[in-house]
Write an enzyme that holds these catalytic residues in place. Structure first.
Site, PDB file in Angstrom:
ATOM      1  N   ARG A 263       0.844  -1.193   0.000  1.00  0.00           N
ATOM      2  CA  ARG A 263       0.000   0.000   0.000  1.00  0.00           C
ATOM      3  C   ARG A 263       0.880   1.244   0.000  1.00  0.00           C
ATOM      4  NH1 ARG A 263      -1.828   0.771   4.383  1.00  0.00           N
ATOM      5  NH2 ARG A 263      -1.251  -1.048   5.599  1.00  0.00           N
TER       6      ARG A 263
ATOM      7  N   TYR B 106      -1.476  -3.334  -7.135  1.00  0.00           N
ATOM      8  CA  TYR B 106      -1.259  -4.162  -5.940  1.00  0.00           C
ATOM      9  C   TYR B 106      -2.450  -4.129  -4.975  1.00  0.00           C
ATOM     10  CZ  TYR B 106       0.134  -5.414  -1.281  1.00  0.00           C
ATOM     11  OH  TYR B 106       0.147  -5.983  -0.050  1.00  0.00           O
ATOM     12  N   GLY B 107      -2.686  -5.241  -4.350  1.00  0.00           N
ATOM     13  CA  GLY B 107      -3.700  -5.483  -3.315  1.00  0.00           C
ATOM     14  C   GLY B 107      -4.515  -4.306  -2.829  1.00  0.00           C
TER      15      GLY B 107
ATOM     16  N   LYS C 256      -9.626  -2.312   1.740  1.00  0.00           N
ATOM     17  CA  LYS C 256      -9.271  -1.164   2.581  1.00  0.00           C
ATOM     18  C   LYS C 256     -10.073   0.077   2.187  1.00  0.00           C
ATOM     19  CE  LYS C 256      -6.167  -3.635   4.654  1.00  0.00           C
ATOM     20  NZ  LYS C 256      -6.410  -4.083   6.027  1.00  0.00           N
TER      21      LYS C 256
ATOM     22  N   HIS D  22     -10.906  -2.450  11.575  1.00  0.00           N
ATOM     23  CA  HIS D  22      -9.798  -3.279  11.078  1.00  0.00           C
ATOM     24  C   HIS D  22      -9.584  -4.403  12.093  1.00  0.00           C
ATOM     25  CE1 HIS D  22      -5.286  -3.287   9.699  1.00  0.00           C
ATOM     26  NE2 HIS D  22      -6.000  -4.149   9.010  1.00  0.00           N
TER      27      HIS D  22
ATOM     28  N   SER E 258      -1.273  -3.637  10.874  1.00  0.00           N
ATOM     29  CA  SER E 258      -0.828  -4.534   9.812  1.00  0.00           C
ATOM     30  C   SER E 258       0.435  -5.267  10.250  1.00  0.00           C
ATOM     31  CB  SER E 258      -0.516  -3.742   8.547  1.00  0.00           C
ATOM     32  OG  SER E 258      -1.627  -2.976   8.191  1.00  0.00           O
ATOM     33  N   ALA E 259       0.527  -6.543   9.854  1.00  0.00           N
ATOM     34  CA  ALA E 259       1.725  -7.351  10.107  1.00  0.00           C
ATOM     35  C   ALA E 259       1.968  -7.642  11.591  1.00  0.00           C
ATOM     36  CB  ALA E 259       2.965  -6.714   9.483  1.00  0.00           C
ATOM     37  N   CYS E 260       0.899  -7.768  12.382  1.00  0.00           N
ATOM     38  CA  CYS E 260       1.015  -8.183  13.785  1.00  0.00           C
ATOM     39  C   CYS E 260       0.450  -9.577  13.994  1.00  0.00           C
ATOM     40  CB  CYS E 260       0.273  -7.218  14.703  1.00  0.00           C
ATOM     41  SG  CYS E 260       1.128  -5.677  14.953  1.00  0.00           S
TER      42      CYS E 260
ATOM     43  N   ASP F 249      -9.546  -9.832   8.928  1.00  0.00           N
ATOM     44  CA  ASP F 249      -9.036  -8.475   8.700  1.00  0.00           C
ATOM     45  C   ASP F 249     -10.038  -7.360   8.998  1.00  0.00           C
ATOM     46  OD1 ASP F 249      -6.812  -6.865   7.882  1.00  0.00           O
ATOM     47  OD2 ASP F 249      -7.788  -6.492   5.963  1.00  0.00           O
TER      48      ASP F 249
ATOM     49  N   ARG G  92       2.181 -12.053  -0.823  1.00  0.00           N
ATOM     50  CA  ARG G  92       0.833 -12.376  -0.347  1.00  0.00           C
ATOM     51  C   ARG G  92       0.267 -13.647  -0.954  1.00  0.00           C
ATOM     52  NH1 ARG G  92      -1.731  -8.481   3.289  1.00  0.00           N
ATOM     53  NH2 ARG G  92      -0.208  -6.823   3.437  1.00  0.00           N
TER      54      ARG G  92
ATOM     55  N   GLU H 155      -0.224 -20.694  21.706  1.00  0.00           N
ATOM     56  CA  GLU H 155      -0.188 -20.447  23.160  1.00  0.00           C
ATOM     57  C   GLU H 155      -1.021 -19.218  23.541  1.00  0.00           C
ATOM     58  OE1 GLU H 155       0.642 -22.758  24.791  1.00  0.00           O
ATOM     59  OE2 GLU H 155       2.645 -23.587  24.415  1.00  0.00           O
TER      60      GLU H 155
HETATM   61  C1  OXD Z   1      -3.022  -4.530   5.842  1.00  0.00           C
HETATM   62  C2  OXD Z   1      -3.578  -5.660   5.088  1.00  0.00           C
HETATM   63  O1  OXD Z   1      -2.072  -3.911   5.370  1.00  0.00           O
HETATM   64  O2  OXD Z   1      -4.514  -6.298   5.619  1.00  0.00           O
HETATM   65  O3  OXD Z   1      -3.532  -4.250   6.925  1.00  0.00           O
HETATM   66  O4  OXD Z   1      -3.146  -5.924   3.959  1.00  0.00           O
HETATM   67 MN    MN Z   2      -5.269  -5.393   7.376  1.00  0.00          MN
END
Ligand code: OXD
Ligand code: MN
Length: 606
Positions: free
Chosen positions: A73, A215-216, A224, A244, A266-268, A291, A387, A516
């Site tokens: 993005r 891209y996505g 988004k 989100h 994002s990415a967590c 998401d 992705r 866990e």
């Molecule tokens: C983000 C996604 O960037 O879901 O949050 O792609």
């Molecule tokens: Mn996301």
């Protein structure tokens, strides 16, 4: 279907105007069939943009490699073009909508020359559901059409719901690469240079105009752009929440079910959490969404959530049979991979897939790549933001309710981020406003999902909505507070702050995470049913040290540390919020949040 056959007169006119502006060679209205999906993939294979994968190992799947400039993005090219700049707020880019439309109209002029224009009617949410919203995306990218098939519900059934005059969100998309006579993409991913890319939202007129990226999140406009940026504005105006958030279903050993949503930047690891395999005996976790959650009050006064999407657009690196077996099973067939590496057997590989590359690979740039584990500087074979696009219905733990048009009743909200210090493993808010405070201060160490932010630093990402809120974030906080006032405190979800990413002074993670995390989910579940032991602390209710069963690899001392209030760390956190974070929102920052800040500070000092 031909444009002339469209029964919706407004839609037909809008498409005709777009055709006159963008001058494609041909126009097609998408029907959403498997044959159409297959044709889109074949066009890309013929253009040299897609590689078919091994039909025995990954049936129905393909690999795309995008342009190196078009891999994530682009937040600094994403605009909220509200009539007044103040309505976009300090965290969004703003351009006057008239000026932006003028600029973009010139970019769109002739932009589809030599290409086909696809008109994609799509539904976010089950077709016909009262919570669902319809969009129509015009695009010149068959890659986008194929991805939209997986990520949304596309085609004729959506047109049937629209009828002759139903409401829809009009979405323009062009890759911004017209073709000359006889010219073909010929293996080159089409897009425009960065300074010509625009991902624009017009909140008052509920329109989306995207140009220059294939891209996505920049191009699949249902996700988004519609389901978060435009939907957040609709939600504010109509009294609901567009967030989100993942949605999961959790069942305890007695068979009681609770649904939980969670917002993480994002990415967590949202996709991993949404599909986790519990390590606590007798508990089950199933997936409703990974998401986005749209939530409305039901007649019984509870908040009900739907997942507006139909697929997962997940980050590949780090996904493996240990971190997320259910995602790996989901993407065994009918999957679009973008920017991962290709093996000789025509399968896929990425960093963190759980095993070494079996031989030379073709990396995401299309070059030969031989794994060298001794070379720490080696460039990755898969792009860090590579992705998979896989159908949600293929997920082995998809909950049976995932397409229930009425949604699922939510018992808890989680907020979290990658926080190496200070934030405990889990912490329950004392009140709704305290929970809103927690959401407002979410922050995370930056990784690779966005192109234009510096990796390694912590950025505040309130409610994980920083890049996705379609209006002033101060007003968004106010909206959250108003939802709390509207709801019955007994029926509103309870709010929790979680942190799976605490590190020791040596920089090692002290909580194992993944499956866990179910130990923490079990405590949250117990708190929702009124059990679950807790201590009242200055920052919220923390579990007693014996309330969460301890994984064998976590020492007693580490468990204690994970569940202790770091008074000095929290004082620094509060000071940072007061000095650097809240002032960004000026006088739109609700007074209730400053009061909350004062109250926590007082308790920490007491
Ligand atoms: C983000 C996604 O960037 O879901 O949050 O792609
Ligand atoms: Mn996301």
């Amino acid at each position: 279907m031909k444009v002339q056959e469209l029964k919706h007169t407004g839609l037909k006119q809008w498409v005709e105007e777009a055709v006159a502006l963008m001058t494609p060679d041909t126009v097609e209205v998408c029907d959403g069939t498997q044959a159409e999906y297959d044709r889109m993939i074949q066009i890309n294979i013929d253009n040299g943009l897609a590689t078919p994968l091994n039909p025995w190992l990954l049936p129905g799947s393909v690999l795309f490699r995008s342009d190196p400039s078009d891999v994530a993005r682009v937040e600094n090219r994403t605009y909220i073009a509200s009539e007044k700049q103040d309505d976009a707020g300090p965290t969004n880019n703003w351009i006057d909508p008239k000026e932006l439309k003028k600029t973009m109209t010139e970019l769109y002029r002739g932009s589809m020359k030599g290409r086909t224009m696809y008109v994609i009617p799509f539904s976010m949410g089950p077709v016909g559901s009262a919570i669902a919203k319809i969009g129509v995306e015009i695009t010149d990218s068959p890659y986008v059409v194929a991805n939209m098939h997986t990520m949304t519900r596309v085609g004729t059934p959506v047109l049937d719901v629209l009828g002759t005059n139903g409401p829809y969100v009009p979405c323009f998309h062009s890759v911004g690469k017209p073709l000359g006579a006889g010219e073909k993409d010929n293996g080159t991913w089409p897009c425009a240079p960065l300074d010509k890319k625009y991902i624009s939202h017009f909140p008052e007129t509920r329109e989306i105009w995207s140009y220059g990226s294939g891209y996505g999140g920049n191009a699949l406009l249902g996700k988004k752009c519609l389901a978060l940026r435009i939907a957040s504005v609709l939600a504010r105006d109509e009294g609901w929440l567009a967030e989100h958030m993942l949605i999961l279903k959790i069942t305890n050993p007695q068979g009681t079910v609770k649904y939980i949503t969670g917002a993480f930047p994002s990415a967590c690891g949202k996709t991993n959490l949404a599909m986790l395999i519990p390590t606590v005996p007798g508990w089950t976790v199933e997936t409703v969404g990974d998401d986005i959650a749209w939530m409305k009050f039901g007649k019984d006064g509870r908040l009900y959530a739907i997942n507006p999407e139909a697929g997962f657009f997940g980050v590949a690196p780090g996904t493996n049979m240990d971190s997320n077996r259910n995602a790996m099973e989901t993407i065994r067939k009918n999957t679009i991979f973008t920017n991962v590496a290709l093996t000789k057997e025509k399968t896929v590989w990425w960093e963190g897939i759980g095993y070494d590359a079996s031989g030379p690979l073709i990396d995401w740039n299309g070059n030969e790549w031989v794994q060298d584990k001794h070379n720490k500087e080696q460039k990755p074979a898969a792009h860090p933001n590579s992705r998979f696009t896989g159908p949600a219905k293929q997920c082995p733990v998809i909950a049976k309710e995932w397409e229930d048009p009425a949604g699922v009743p939510i018992s808890a909200f989680l907020f979290g981020g990658r926080r190496p210090k200070t934030i405990p493993l889990v912490n329950q808010a004392k009140s709704w406003v305290h929970g809103v405070f927690m959401g407002s201060i979410v922050g995370s160490e930056v990784t690779a999902a966005a192109l234009d932010v510096k990796a390694g630093t912590i950025r505040r990402d309130p409610f994980a909505m920083l890049p996705f809120c379609g209006y002033h974030m101060g007003d968004y906080f106010k909206h959250w507070i108003s939802i709390g006032k509207k709801g019955d405190p007994e029926k509103l979800p309870k709010i929790f702050f979680v942190n799976w990413f605490r590190k020791s002074s040596e920089g090692k993670f002290i909580w194992p995470g993944y499956g866990e995390n179910s130990r923490v989910l079990a405590w949250i579940f117990d708190r929702c049913v009124g059990t679950g032991k807790a201590v009242d602390t200055p920052i919220g209710f923390l579990p007693t040290v014996d309330a969460i069963s301890r994984p064998t690899e976590v020492s007693e001392a580490d468990m204690q540390e994970l569940l202790t209030v770091d008074i000095d760390g929290w004082k620094a956190e509060i000071a940072d919020v007061r000095q650097n974070h809240y002032p960004k929102f000026g006088d739109k920052l609700p007074k209730e949040l400053y009061d909350e800040l004062d109250a926590i500070e007082k308790r920490l000092n007491g």
